[in-house]
Design an enzyme around this catalytic site. Structure first.
Site, mmCIF file in Angstrom:
data_model
loop_
_atom_site.group_PDB
_atom_site.id
_atom_site.type_symbol
_atom_site.label_atom_id
_atom_site.label_comp_id
_atom_site.label_asym_id
_atom_site.label_seq_id
_atom_site.Cartn_x
_atom_site.Cartn_y
_atom_site.Cartn_z
ATOM 1 N N LYS A 2 0.856 -1.191 0.000
ATOM 2 C CA LYS A 2 0.000 0.000 0.000
ATOM 3 C C LYS A 2 0.891 1.239 0.000
ATOM 4 C CE LYS A 2 -3.536 2.523 2.503
ATOM 5 N NZ LYS A 2 -4.629 2.458 3.461
ATOM 6 N N ARG B 233 -10.568 10.162 2.018
ATOM 7 C CA ARG B 233 -10.409 10.799 3.328
ATOM 8 C C ARG B 233 -11.518 11.824 3.571
ATOM 9 N NH1 ARG B 233 -3.742 11.209 3.229
ATOM 10 N NH2 ARG B 233 -3.420 8.959 3.059
ATOM 11 N N LYS C 127 1.310 10.136 5.741
ATOM 12 C CA LYS C 127 1.434 8.748 6.207
ATOM 13 C C LYS C 127 2.720 8.115 5.677
ATOM 14 C CE LYS C 127 -3.587 8.205 6.723
ATOM 15 N NZ LYS C 127 -4.768 7.309 6.587
ATOM 16 N N GLU D 174 7.663 -6.655 1.075
ATOM 17 C CA GLU D 174 6.437 -6.572 1.874
ATOM 18 C C GLU D 174 5.577 -7.828 1.708
ATOM 19 O OE1 GLU D 174 5.179 -4.700 4.093
ATOM 20 O OE2 GLU D 174 6.140 -2.738 4.010
ATOM 21 N N LYS E 241 -2.292 -1.389 -3.847
ATOM 22 C CA LYS E 241 -3.133 -0.205 -3.794
ATOM 23 C C LYS E 241 -2.276 1.053 -3.867
ATOM 24 C CE LYS E 241 -6.277 1.973 -0.566
ATOM 25 N NZ LYS E 241 -6.807 1.927 0.758
ATOM 26 N N SER F 230 -10.260 5.826 -4.576
ATOM 27 C CA SER F 230 -11.193 6.949 -4.688
ATOM 28 C C SER F 230 -10.745 7.992 -5.718
ATOM 29 C CB SER F 230 -11.364 7.604 -3.320
ATOM 30 O OG SER F 230 -10.113 8.012 -2.793
ATOM 31 N N TYR G 132 -15.336 1.385 -6.544
ATOM 32 C CA TYR G 132 -16.581 2.106 -6.261
ATOM 33 C C TYR G 132 -17.544 2.007 -7.440
ATOM 34 C CZ TYR G 132 -13.600 3.741 -2.557
ATOM 35 O OH TYR G 132 -12.754 3.752 -1.491
HETATM 36 C C1 PBG Z 1 -7.328 3.760 5.603
HETATM 37 C C2 PBG Z 1 -7.673 3.508 4.194
HETATM 38 C C3 PBG Z 1 -7.482 4.398 3.139
HETATM 39 C C4 PBG Z 1 -8.045 3.809 2.018
HETATM 40 C C5 PBG Z 1 -8.537 2.559 2.395
HETATM 41 N N1 PBG Z 1 -8.285 2.378 3.758
HETATM 42 C C6 PBG Z 1 -6.919 5.764 3.122
HETATM 43 C C7 PBG Z 1 -5.601 6.031 3.651
HETATM 44 O O1 PBG Z 1 -4.766 5.134 3.819
HETATM 45 O O2 PBG Z 1 -5.367 7.192 3.934
HETATM 46 C C8 PBG Z 1 -8.087 4.455 0.662
HETATM 47 C C9 PBG Z 1 -9.190 4.047 -0.237
HETATM 48 C C10 PBG Z 1 -9.445 4.940 -1.373
HETATM 49 O O3 PBG Z 1 -8.774 5.962 -1.612
HETATM 50 O O4 PBG Z 1 -10.386 4.620 -2.108
HETATM 51 N N2 PBG Z 1 -6.503 2.919 6.244
#
Ligand code: PBG
Length: 341
Positions: free
Chosen positions: A211, A221, A235, A251, A266, A292, A331
């Site tokens: 990720k 968010r 992050k 990983e 992701k 997203s 989505y």
């Molecule tokens: C949080 C999480 C995130 C997403 C899924 N779980 C956001 C982040 O890590 O800040 C992102 C999903 C998306 O953007 O559709 N742990």
């Protein structure tokens, strides 16, 4: 001329134009259909949803046109159509308005929002797979995925203790797979151990193994309401640097050894090389998350008339399959299911 040379020349000739014409297999729909290598079906999709407390409540998410935060009753209506169209899995993301604190204690409340959503979905749709997010960001005041120290640094091992409690809470409510998206070190092994110890042998772990610290998460968010809490913080000290590929392989090797059942990469489109490499290296079931920001870009361009939404969407989905993904979180799942009908 020697035999070898003759052979070489004839082979060359046979393998080139005009003997070979690539367009023959593209000349008509029937042959394009027959030679198609990858397909999208209802069996490929997981639909991520945003859920909030209350009844008959629907808040549209401005940066994700077509997606809303829904109370459980309205979510069940949406899932009803999706299940009838063949949806196999739902991913649950809670919108926690009150009850946030520094230690994310609400995340393992057995009467909290997520356990109630899990039970409601299981009761109404017993065959639908339920995938829950394991991370603390919806529950922390600061919007980080873990517990922080006085400098804002996310503490790994203390966070793991809370993630384990969260995973057990979801498992006891009836989640089929817990999906750690937090990127703490060692959490897969600790969660697996705890699930086994409590008799949840068949609760699977889909690990967000690779990720990235991505700007493509922006609209998400907003959707869960952690953007404001996170503020200017980032992050980067736990999610991966977008520049790195080999590190993704390290990983996944760790997560496989710790007991992950399914690996996730992701975001999706900007990381197709990682999807390909992870599938090649692991031969595990691989999921990809069409996140997203990717969804928002496609929606925005199509709303302006700059891209054809349906076809660009399906092309994107095919690219995931071609790269090696078995499962796609998107989505657009319900829209895809409608298109497939
Ligand atoms: C949080 C999480 C995130 C997403 C899924 N779980 C956001 C982040 O890590 O800040 C992102 C999903 C998306 O953007 O559709 N742990």
């Amino acid at each position: 001329m020697t035999r070898v040379k003759l052979l070489k020349r004839s082979k060359m000739q046979n393998l080139s134009y005009p003997i070979v014409r690539m367009r023959r297999n593209r000349q008509a729909k029937f042959i394009r259909n027959l030679v198609q290598e990858n397909h999208i079906t209802a069996n490929d999709l997981i639909y991520p949803v945003f859920v909030l407390d209350g009844t008959n409540t629907k808040e549209d998410i401005l940066s994700m046109p077509g997606q809303s935060r829904l109370s459980i009753d309205l979510l069940l209506d949406v899932l009803d159509e999706a299940v009838k169209l063949g949806l196999q899995g739902v991913g649950i993301f809670p919108v926690i308005k009150d009850n946030k604190d520094n230690l994310a204690t609400e995340c393992y409340n057995p009467h909290g929002l997520v356990p109630r959503v899990i039970k409601a979905i299981k009761t109404k749709f017993p065959d639908l797979g339920i995938f829950t997010d394991i991370a603390l960001d919806p529950y922390t005041i600061h919007g980080q995925d873990g517990i922080i120290d006085e400098n804002g640094y996310v503490l790994n091992d203390i966070t793991n203790e809370v993630l384990v409690k969260q995973a057990l809470c979801h498992a006891s409510a009836g989640a089929d797979y817990v999906c750690p998206s937090d990127m703490m070190d060692g959490r897969i092994g600790l969660i697996r151990e705890a699930l086994e110890a409590h008799g949840y042998h068949n609760v699977g772990i889909m690990s967000y193994a690779a990720k990235y610290a991505s700007k493509y998460y922006g609209p998400f968010r907003d959707a869960v309401g952690s953007a404001g809490n996170l503020g200017k913080a980032d992050k980067f000290n736990y999610q991966m640097h977008p520049a790195n590929g080999d590190e993704a392989i390290r990983e996944i090797v760790l997560d496989i050894a710790e007991g992950a059942d399914i690996l996730m990469v992701k975001p999706g489109l900007p990381y197709l090389d990682i999807v390909y490499r992870v599938k090649e290296a692991s031969k595990m079931p691989v999921a990809v998350y069409h996140v997203s920001g990717e969804y928002a870009m496609l929606k925005a361009a199509s709303q302006n008339g700059w891209l054809d939404y349906d076809n660009t969407l399906m092309e994107t989905m095919l690219s995931f399959k071609r790269a090696g993904a078995d499962i796609i979180w998107t989505y657009s799942a319900v829209e895809i299911l409608r298109l497939l009908k």
